[in-house]
Design an enzyme around this catalytic site. Structure first.
Site, mmCIF file in Angstrom:
data_model
loop_
_atom_site.group_PDB
_atom_site.id
_atom_site.type_symbol
_atom_site.label_atom_id
_atom_site.label_comp_id
_atom_site.label_asym_id
_atom_site.label_seq_id
_atom_site.Cartn_x
_atom_site.Cartn_y
_atom_site.Cartn_z
ATOM 1 N N HIS A 206 0.816 -1.213 0.000
ATOM 2 C CA HIS A 206 0.000 0.000 0.000
ATOM 3 C C HIS A 206 0.853 1.268 0.000
ATOM 4 C CE1 HIS A 206 0.748 -0.457 4.427
ATOM 5 N NE2 HIS A 206 0.845 0.856 4.345
ATOM 6 N N ASP A 236 -0.408 -7.446 0.723
ATOM 7 C CA ASP A 236 0.154 -6.135 1.023
ATOM 8 C C ASP A 236 1.683 -6.198 0.960
ATOM 9 O OD1 ASP A 236 0.476 -3.521 1.658
ATOM 10 O OD2 ASP A 236 -0.389 -3.628 3.671
ATOM 11 N N GLY A 317 3.909 5.788 9.084
ATOM 12 C CA GLY A 317 5.314 5.862 8.690
ATOM 13 C C GLY A 317 6.052 4.563 8.936
ATOM 14 N N SER A 319 4.854 1.682 8.081
ATOM 15 C CA SER A 319 4.445 0.735 7.044
ATOM 16 C C SER A 319 5.639 0.145 6.307
ATOM 17 C CB SER A 319 3.546 1.432 6.018
ATOM 18 O OG SER A 319 2.232 1.505 6.490
ATOM 19 N N SER A 334 1.877 -3.996 7.830
ATOM 20 C CA SER A 334 0.769 -3.647 6.950
ATOM 21 C C SER A 334 -0.042 -2.496 7.535
ATOM 22 C CB SER A 334 -0.129 -4.865 6.724
ATOM 23 O OG SER A 334 -1.277 -4.520 5.972
#
Length: 453
Positions: A206, A236, A317, A319, A334
């Site tokens: 993402h 993801d 941040g 991720s 995720s």
């Protein structure tokens, strides 16, 4: 003057002997308590061996007689079983058996029914092995009518579907270890991987679509690479190809903050109850436990399935940042709810599935050439200290000569030398005491003789 020099020498000898005792004792106690430096390539840690034993029993006994496994508080494998006969088989294998009402087949059927229901953004569910339930969560964005409709679906499935409202919202953690930035936002680099020719960063899907260009600073002066493949929603994960084609030195290290890092030595799958660590560019290094597997999350952007659920906190941040345990790579961040001030739930994309889909291998410790991409045959724990480096990579890792004094003292091979140091120091200490006593006796005899004369 001569006597003063003798006193100084004796004191220095005593101090050296006491210092030797302290160092030798530290060498012995630290080495005995620490991981052996020359451990085999595949050390059997408690959590990993327990997980393997539980997984083996579940596979052998089948999904109709079992309902998952986890690592107990005592570190032993626990297997949920549906009858006493199966419980006996589990106990004879050395694991703990817990009798439950519903089998894994029933739990999975309930999860399938939830997936088939109309999608409700802000909800998530996972199989809770310990409670033998399917736990459905709804965040603060879920309306009362949507929650009532989903509750009706759960009631139709059976009493083993538990509904729970949570604070905050389930969101992707856009905005690890080190930050990478693009027009889409800020993410964290995950793990370095290779296809045998070029090197890549494996991060969250993402974070940005294919074609996204990533930079290592907010000025756009240092280009890291470009997203060349990925999957989101559904999965993801994504692949960022390095601009120079190579990850650089110490690509097997992930940063954990304060100039330190962890050397990654293999890839694996987690177990419920296992302690794990997550690193991200916003909140740094955090730890917690795996609470569920095969979780489904309905993000605003779409539904992602097959995730790892944990009680580790994360913030925007983080991720794409790496999740690992004992040097073994497990997944990339995720999304989730909450923050690191109040806690929350964080979900991770499992790494083996992503790597298989992308056709890449993990760059791990022991490779002489990162570009060759030869994955290690078996993992082993280890830490290292990277300096400034490109996202997803790390500076050179000190070798044997660059180890700290503490690392050398904790080497199990130092037990024997440590005992020798202790013995030698004791001998030196006794010798200095004997020499001093003998000197005092001679001085007394001389004084006595002079007085008598």
């Amino acid at each position: 003057m001569r006597h003063a020099r003798r006193r100084i020498v004796r004191r220095a000898a005593r101090l050296a002997a006491v210092g030797g005792l302290l160092i030798g004792g530290t060498m012995v106690t630290r080495a005995v308590a620490s991981e052996p430096a020359d451990a085999p390539a595949a050390p059997h840690t408690l959590a990993r061996s327990a997980s393997g034993a539980g997984a083996g029993l579940v596979e052998r006994l089948g999904s109709e007689r079992t309902a998952g496994h986890w690592v107990g508080d005592d570190g032993r494998p626990v297997v949920a079983v549906t009858d006493e006969e199966t419980a006996g088989s589990v106990r004879r294998a050395g694991a703990t058996a817990k009798l439950v009402r519903h089998s894994m087949s029933e739990l999975r059927s309930a999860a399938s029914a939830l997936r088939a229901a109309p999608r409700v953004t802000g909800t998530a569910w996972a199989l809770d092995y310990r409670s033998n339930e399917v736990l459905v969560r709804g965040d603060s964005t879920v309306s009362g009518s949507d929650w009532s409709r989903l509750t009706g679906v759960a009631e139709g499935i059976g009493g083993f579907v538990r509904m729970e409202r949570v604070q905050g919202t389930f969101t992707t953690r856009l905005n690890g270890a080190q930050p990478i930035l693009s027009t889409a936002g800020r993410c964290s680099a995950g793990f370095n991987v290779t296809d045998g020719t070029d090197d890549f960063i494996l991060t969250a899907g993402h974070c940005g679509p294919t074609g996204s260009v990533w930079f290592g600073d907010d000025k756009g002066d240092r280009e890291v690479g470009k997203t060349v493949s990925g999957s989101f929603p559904g999965d993801d994960f994504s692949l960022v190809e390095y601009a120079g084609g190579k990850a650089g030195d110490s690509a097997d290290v992930v940063a954990v903050g304060d100039g330190k890092g962890v050397r990654i030595t293999g890839v694996g799958e987690p177990a419920v109850g296992q302690r794990v660590f997550r690193s991200g560019s916003t909140s740094g290094l955090r730890d917690g436990r795996v609470t569920a597997l095969d979780a489904t999350v309905n993000y605003p952007e779409g539904t992602v399935t097959g995730l790892i659920e944990t009680d580790v906190c994360a913030e925007p941040g983080d991720s794409g940042g790496p999740m690992f345990s004992e040097g073994v790579a497990l997944g990339v961040t995720s999304g989730g709810d909450g923050d690191c001030a109040n806690g929350g739930t964080t979900f991770f994309q499992p790494l083996p599935e992503a790597m298989e889909a992308l056709g890449v291998r993990l760059i791990v410790a022991g490779q002489e050439d990162a570009g060759q991409g030869a994955a290690a045959s078996s993992p082993a724990p280890g830490t290292a200290a990277p300096g400034a480096a490109a996202p997803g990579a790390a500076a050179s890792v000190p070798g044997a000569d660059g180890r700290t004094l503490l690392a050398r003292l904790t080497d199990r091979r130092n037990v024997g030398p440590g005992l020798l140091v202790v013995a030698g120091s004791l001998v030196a200490l006794v010798a200095t005491r004997w020499i001093r006593a003998e000197h005092d006796r001679k001085a007394y005899r001389q004084q006595y003789s002079a007085t008598w004369g």
